[in-house]
Design an enzyme around this catalytic site. Structure first.
Site, PDB file in Angstrom:
ATOM      1  N   GLY A   1      88.516-109.284  17.143  1.00 55.38           N
ATOM      2  CA  GLY A   1      88.144-107.995  17.730  1.00 55.38           C
ATOM      3  C   GLY A   1      86.948-108.043  18.665  1.00 55.38           C
ATOM      4  N   SER A   2      86.703-109.177  19.319  1.00 56.29           N
ATOM      5  CA  SER A   2      85.566-109.199  20.247  1.00 56.29           C
ATOM      6  C   SER A   2      85.835-108.302  21.464  1.00 56.29           C
ATOM      7  CB  SER A   2      85.236-110.629  20.685  1.00 56.29           C
ATOM      8  OG  SER A   2      86.235-111.159  21.513  1.00 56.29           O
ATOM      9  N   ASN A   3      87.092-108.179  21.859  1.00 61.11           N
ATOM     10  CA  ASN A   3      87.407-107.229  22.949  1.00 61.11           C
ATOM     11  C   ASN A   3      87.229-105.792  22.491  1.00 61.11           C
ATOM     12  OD1 ASN A   3      88.448-108.504  25.573  1.00 61.11           O
ATOM     13  ND2 ASN A   3      89.382-109.760  23.968  1.00 61.11           N
TER      14      ASN A   3
ATOM     15  N   MET B   1      98.707-109.245  17.902  1.00 58.65           N
ATOM     16  CA  MET B   1      99.655-110.351  18.033  1.00 58.65           C
ATOM     17  C   MET B   1     101.048-110.037  17.487  1.00 58.65           C
ATOM     18  SD  MET B   1      97.636-112.205  19.722  1.00 58.65           S
ATOM     19  CE  MET B   1      98.071-113.926  19.876  1.00 58.65           C
ATOM     20  N   ARG B   2     101.516-108.820  17.710  1.00 58.82           N
ATOM     21  CA  ARG B   2     102.898-108.477  17.370  1.00 58.82           C
ATOM     22  C   ARG B   2     103.627-108.075  18.645  1.00 58.82           C
ATOM     23  NH1 ARG B   2     103.932-110.810  13.078  1.00 58.82           N
ATOM     24  NH2 ARG B   2     105.903-109.704  12.954  1.00 58.82           N
TER      25      ARG B   2
ATOM     26  N   LEU C   1     106.108-105.774  20.560  1.00 59.10           N
ATOM     27  CA  LEU C   1     106.526-104.388  20.349  1.00 59.10           C
ATOM     28  C   LEU C   1     107.914-104.163  20.944  1.00 59.10           C
ATOM     29  CD1 LEU C   1     103.090-102.777  21.210  1.00 59.10           C
ATOM     30  CD2 LEU C   1     104.149-102.912  18.935  1.00 59.10           C
TER      31      LEU C   1
ATOM     32  N   ASN D   1      97.531-104.082  27.790  1.00 60.10           N
ATOM     33  CA  ASN D   1      97.344-105.327  27.043  1.00 60.10           C
ATOM     34  C   ASN D   1      96.455-106.264  27.849  1.00 60.10           C
ATOM     35  OD1 ASN D   1      97.791-107.273  24.968  1.00 60.10           O
ATOM     36  ND2 ASN D   1      99.302-108.299  26.274  1.00 60.10           N
TER      37      ASN D   1
ATOM     38  N   HIS E   1      95.826-110.367  28.378  1.00 63.55           N
ATOM     39  CA  HIS E   1      96.518-111.632  28.114  1.00 63.55           C
ATOM     40  C   HIS E   1      95.721-112.785  28.731  1.00 63.55           C
ATOM     41  CE1 HIS E   1      99.808-114.325  27.247  1.00 63.55           C
ATOM     42  NE2 HIS E   1      99.634-114.830  28.456  1.00 63.55           N
TER      43      HIS E   1
ATOM     44  N   SER F   1      94.413-111.600  32.429  1.00 60.15           N
ATOM     45  CA  SER F   1      95.073-110.473  33.088  1.00 60.15           C
ATOM     46  C   SER F   1      95.078-109.256  32.176  1.00 60.15           C
ATOM     47  CB  SER F   1      96.542-110.807  33.393  1.00 60.15           C
ATOM     48  OG  SER F   1      96.673-112.023  34.081  1.00 60.15           O
TER      49      SER F   1
ATOM     50  N   THR G   1     105.245-103.161  29.150  1.00 65.75           N
ATOM     51  CA  THR G   1     106.624-102.696  29.315  1.00 65.75           C
ATOM     52  C   THR G   1     107.471-103.463  28.301  1.00 65.75           C
ATOM     53  OG1 THR G   1     107.127-104.371  30.959  1.00 65.75           O
ATOM     54  CG2 THR G   1     106.285-102.263  31.788  1.00 65.75           C
TER      55      THR G   1
ATOM     56  N   ASP H   1     104.721-109.705  27.977  1.00 64.23           N
ATOM     57  CA  ASP H   1     103.686-110.126  28.933  1.00 64.23           C
ATOM     58  C   ASP H   1     104.163-109.978  30.383  1.00 64.23           C
ATOM     59  OD1 ASP H   1     101.991-110.794  26.805  1.00 64.23           O
ATOM     60  OD2 ASP H   1     102.777-112.836  26.711  1.00 64.23           O
TER      61      ASP H   1
HETATM   62  C1  GAR Z   1      91.928-112.564  23.541  1.00 62.66           C
HETATM   63  O1  GAR Z   1      91.560-113.738  24.212  1.00 62.66           O
HETATM   64  C2  GAR Z   1      93.185-111.966  24.135  1.00 62.66           C
HETATM   65  O2  GAR Z   1      93.314-112.223  25.509  1.00 62.66           O
HETATM   66  C3  GAR Z   1      94.243-112.702  23.354  1.00 62.66           C
HETATM   67  O3  GAR Z   1      93.749-112.780  22.056  1.00 62.66           O
HETATM   68  C4  GAR Z   1      92.327-112.851  22.099  1.00 62.66           C
HETATM   69  C5  GAR Z   1      91.769-111.845  21.114  1.00 62.66           C
HETATM   70  O4  GAR Z   1      90.399-111.988  20.962  1.00 62.66           O
HETATM   71  N1  GAR Z   1      95.486-111.984  23.407  1.00 62.66           N
HETATM   72  C6  GAR Z   1      96.671-112.561  23.390  1.00 62.66           C
HETATM   73  O5  GAR Z   1      96.831-113.759  23.290  1.00 62.66           O
HETATM   74  C7  GAR Z   1      97.849-111.612  23.481  1.00 62.66           C
HETATM   75  N2  GAR Z   1      99.045-112.318  23.680  1.00 62.66           N
HETATM   76  P1  GAR Z   1      89.540-110.870  20.212  1.00 62.66           P
HETATM   77  O6  GAR Z   1      90.253-110.560  18.894  1.00 62.66           O
HETATM   78  O7  GAR Z   1      88.215-111.525  19.968  1.00 62.66           O
HETATM   79  O8  GAR Z   1      89.453-109.675  21.098  1.00 62.66           O
END
Ligand code: GAR
Length: 216
Positions: free
Chosen positions: A16-18, A92-93, A95, A109, A111, A138, A143, A147
């Site tokens: 969850g850093s994002n 990471m599911r 949809l 999203n 990616h 990105s 949709t 990705d």
């Molecule tokens: C991020 O790097 C994001 O781009 C990637 O998972 C990481 C989550 O980091 N997402 C994917 O790979 C989606 N297919 P976070 O949990 O620290 O935000």
């Protein structure tokens, strides 16, 4: 404080850093994270939500007999927060079509690759294995195509000879934490829109690679 904040629900599966970056940026911004949903009960992002006094819900996909049933409950959990926008942040599911259609134009999203290159998982290692010199991240509309939805914005990094999957992940995260809150804020300002022929920013159809951001 912005007086017309849009409600945002963030879906996570892990660290969850994002999510953290989006919550931190939201202070005084045009949006507010009104809820966090995780499909993993032990996701650290749930602790981050709690520390920021943001309510959270767990919808554990393993408790459901099918993806359809999981998504019905996920949609109910989302609708309780009445969000203007659903943000997938390391969720990471995959949809399904019905779910995506229900929230058409309202799901973003992030990616870790320069889409349309390297959709799917394990992107950092695949970029290294292919000997790429350029990598990146990105943000796109979700949709039905995995990705594959229109790209809104990208930020690139250079791959150095000493990089491994871990150092690439660190560099990518740094970019993500600026890029994602920025795009969420564009959406909240009504500047972004999904149409049948692509993503629009300020009434301009974006190119296949979206807007290039040079925030650092
Ligand atoms: C991020 O790097 C994001 O781009 C990637 O998972 C990481 C989550 O980091 N997402 C994917 O790979 C989606 N297919 P976070 O949990 O620290 O935000």
């Amino acid at each position: 404080m912005h007086n017309n904040q849009r409600s945002v629900v963030v879906l996570i599966s892990g660290n969850g850093s994002n999510l953290q970056a989006i919550m931190d940026f939201s202070n005084g911004e045009n949006y507010r994270v009104c809820g966090v949903i995780s499909n993993k009960p032990d996701a650290y992002g749930l602790t981050r939500a709690e520390k920021s006094n943001v309510p959270s819900t767990v919808v554990d996909h393993r408790q459901f007999a099918s993806r359809e049933l999981f998504e019905v409950t996920l949609a109910e959990a989302i609708d309780k927060y009445e969000p203007a926008l659903i943000v997938l942040a390391g969720f990471m599911r995959i949809l399904g079509a019905d779910f995506v259609k229900r929230y058409q134009g309202k799901i973003l999203n992030i990616h870790p690759s320069l889409l349309p290159n390297y959709p799917g998982t394990n992107t950092h290692q695949r970029v290294l294995d292919a000997g790429e010199k350029l990598h990146g991240v990105s943000v796109h509309f979700v949709t039905e195509e995995l990705d594959g939805g229109p790209v809104i914005a990208q930020e690139s990094i250079t791959v150095e000879s000493f990089d491994d999957a871990e150092t690439l992940a660190l560099k990518i995260h740094e970019k993500e934490h600026i890029l994602y809150p920025t795009v969420v804020s564009w959406f909240a300002d009504g500047r972004l829109r999904l149409e049948a022929n692509g993503a629009y920013l300020d009434e301009q159809l974006l190119p296949e690679t979206g807007e290039r951001i040079h925030a650092s």
